[in-house]
Every structure is written in structure tokens, then in C-alpha cells.
Design an enzyme around this catalytic site. Sequence first.
Site, PDB file in Angstrom:
ATOM      1  N   ASP A 104       0.786  -1.086  -0.022  1.00 11.15           N
ATOM      2  CA  ASP A 104      -0.051   0.117   0.058  1.00 11.15           C
ATOM      3  C   ASP A 104       0.748   1.317  -0.048  1.00 11.15           C
ATOM      4  O   ASP A 104       1.911   1.484   0.450  1.00 11.15           O
ATOM      5  CB  ASP A 104      -0.841   0.008   1.246  1.00 11.15           C
ATOM      6  N   GLU A 132      -0.747  -2.370   5.069  1.00 12.07           N
ATOM      7  CA  GLU A 132       0.599  -2.244   6.307  1.00 12.07           C
ATOM      8  C   GLU A 132       0.319  -0.803   6.996  1.00 12.07           C
ATOM      9  O   GLU A 132       0.454  -0.756   8.095  1.00 12.07           O
ATOM     10  CB  GLU A 132       1.980  -2.369   5.808  1.00 12.07           C
TER      11      GLU A 132
END
Length: 438
Positions: A106, A172
Site C-alpha cells: 500500500d 500495512e
Amino acid sequence: MSPFKKLASAAALVALTQVAQAQTTNLHAQIDQLANKLEPKVIQWRRDFHQNPELSNREVKTAEKVAKHLKSLGFEVKTGVAKTGIIGILKGGQPGPVVALRADMDALPVTERNSLPFASKVRTTFNNQEVGVMHACGHDTHIAMLMGAAEILAQHKKDLKGTVKFIFQPAEEGAPAGEEGGADVMVAQGALENPKVDAIFGLHINSATEVGTLKYRPQGTMASSDNFKIKVKGRQAHGAYPWMSVDPIVVSAQIINGIQTIVSRQMELTNEAAVITVGAIHGGVRTNIIPEEVEMIGTIRALDPKMQEQLHEKLRRTAEMIAASSGATATVEIVKNTPITYNHEALTAHMLPVLHTVAGQQNVVLTKAVTGAEDFAYYQQKVPGVFVFVGGMSKGQDVSKIPAHHTPDFMIDESGLKLGVRTLAYLAVDYLNNPLKK
């Protein structure tokens, strides 16, 4: 057993060990050759991901590219794990343990501010605000490095003594408000099962560490990250008559000052570092109205589980008692977010020679712990794991002038990616050849 048989048995064991070492050394050489060959492709993958970043739980196109790559290598591929996560399974030519390698996918709600030809121009909505989207923490490099390691190990499938599981994880940085996501959800949905993982390795690029360098630390490596909210309730009054109020703004200021003494005066900092930060405070609507309530939010960071609990206890006590001393009340909510990234001590020692081999002993640095957080910790709660840092700063740079992670000017020297690819491949191969004894 006779002395002669004992000698013969010992000699046979030495011979087998020498053969295994020779095979591993030969495999290292082949990994290095393939890493050199793949470097341009890894860099191109990284630039593609960098130019097309996606926020947490929205890594749809990123995941599609990863899954397509793994399928092209002949992996068994699971998609849609923890929303957009991908798991690739490579079964070696020989039986053995299962090792996992993990990368996060991400990006962040940060507007990129540099002249890179592949800089992100993506914009989206986050928390009801229009924002830029940028890989401002290096997750684009993590994806590319793990894809490179996957391609290398796929070409040596017959030589692998066990199974390698490739985990490409979303969120994350944390799931959007009202959603679940990240490593804890990956674990809950079976990322470490079927087949059951024996050990897991991960790495993180670091913009303030020179390329060619690996940093590691046994035990607590990155901090736990817990969120807190404190609501201070007083009595509302006209701003011209403060004696008629119980002013929650003044009480909140006293609480904030009191919080600062928890770490500086109440924690044993020779043990580990700790942090309490108030990140926002809200209260009041006019210049001449003392409000009834003030709310503040912040973060708690710890590197030791016992200290983590002490910080929680002391935060509650400090806020509640300071408020009570002024006739106000304080309600404290603490939400545990990310655990301590805790490198398994025995596994770290077991794999340290591998780090020395891949980077050169002089380039492997025992580092201090950092108070940033990393949800790789959730995997480490279930199986032994080691998390290391790989250099992404050009040699000779002034560290004090390097843009930090999570900032618009964040930059990575792509020449550091090859070491990351090699490190992931070496860790997998060497663990399968020589697993940690339980």
C-alpha cells in the site's frame, strides 16, 4: 559403537556437511547472476508501482500485476486474501520446511513533490479529503524486490528443499476508517497455514541507510503502536467569567504537560525507549465561550511489552487524576494497534551468517531500535520471524538532509534494490537448507 565406527560416522557427517555447503555456495552464485540479469526488470516494476500507487485496501491493480507475475512462474496463487492480498506458493523439488517471505503493497495519502519522471500524479479521496497518493515509504520497492526473488527461486525450484510462500500484503499503513486490513487479517485468513509456515522473513527499504548495507537487531526492533483518546469534561461558561466554569481547555493543557513526565520521569529508559505523543486536540467554537468538553488523540510507542502496559496504566492515572484535581473528569480510551516487531533471538543469530554472506560482514550493521511501527509483528507472534532493513540512500549523502519516510520528497536510490532481491532469496534458500532446530 567401536572407535572405528565413530570415526567413520563423524567423517561421513563432515563429508555431507561439506557437500551441502558446496551446493549452497553454488546456488548463491547462481542467485547473484540472476539478480544481476533481473535488476533492470525489478527497477521497471518498481517505477510502475510508484507511478500507479494505491491506498490501503485499495491495491486492486497492484495485486493483479503481482498475481499475473506469480502465475506466469507456475506458482499456486491465492488472491483476495484480506481483501487484496496475494499468496504465492512455490513447492521445491525436495521435501522440507516452509519459509515465508513478505512484502507490503500500500501507498500513502501524500502528494509527491519531486522531479522524477515516474512521479505519482494520482489523486483520490481519503477521510473525505482530496489527497495525492504516493509510495512515500518504499512499499513499491518491497513489491518489486519480492517479485524478483520469486522469479529467481522459481528457476531453482528443483534445488529447493522445501516450500517458499510469498506473501504480498495490503494495508500495512492501516486500513481506512471502519475497515479491517493488514497483517492481522492476513494471519486470521490463513496466510501462515496450508502449508504451515516454519519461519518468516521481511525487509524494509531505508532512505537514510547507504545502498549495500543491511541493518538488523534481535528482539525488539520496531515499536508497538497504540492509539489513545482522552475526553476531558468540565463545565461550560461565558469566557468573561471563567470562575463559573470548570475549564476543560486549561485542564487539557495540564494533562498534556503531565503526560510528558510519564516517559521522562516514570519509565526506566535505560531498558528501552518509549514515546507518548498527543497528535491533535479539539474543543470550543468561539473566543468567548469556555466549552464543556475537549478531546485529544495520540499515539503510544513501546519496545518492551511490560513497559507498554506501564505506559497505558500511567497515562490513565495521569489524565484522570489531573482532571479530578480541577473538578473535571477525564475518560481515557486506549486501542492496541500494532504489536512490537520482535525479531526471534535464536533465528536472528541463526541467519546472521547469511546476511554476512549476502552483503559482506562489514556491511551488516547491528542497529538501534526505532519507534516507528510495522505490522510484520503479527506474523512474528505466530511463527519465528526476522525483519531487516536494506539501504536505499546513495553513497556519500548527508543523512541529516535526506527526506524522511512518509514525506513528499521521499526518495530511494534504486541501485539498492538488487541487494534486497538477493537477501530475500538467500534467506529462503539457506533456511530451507539449514532450518532452525526447534
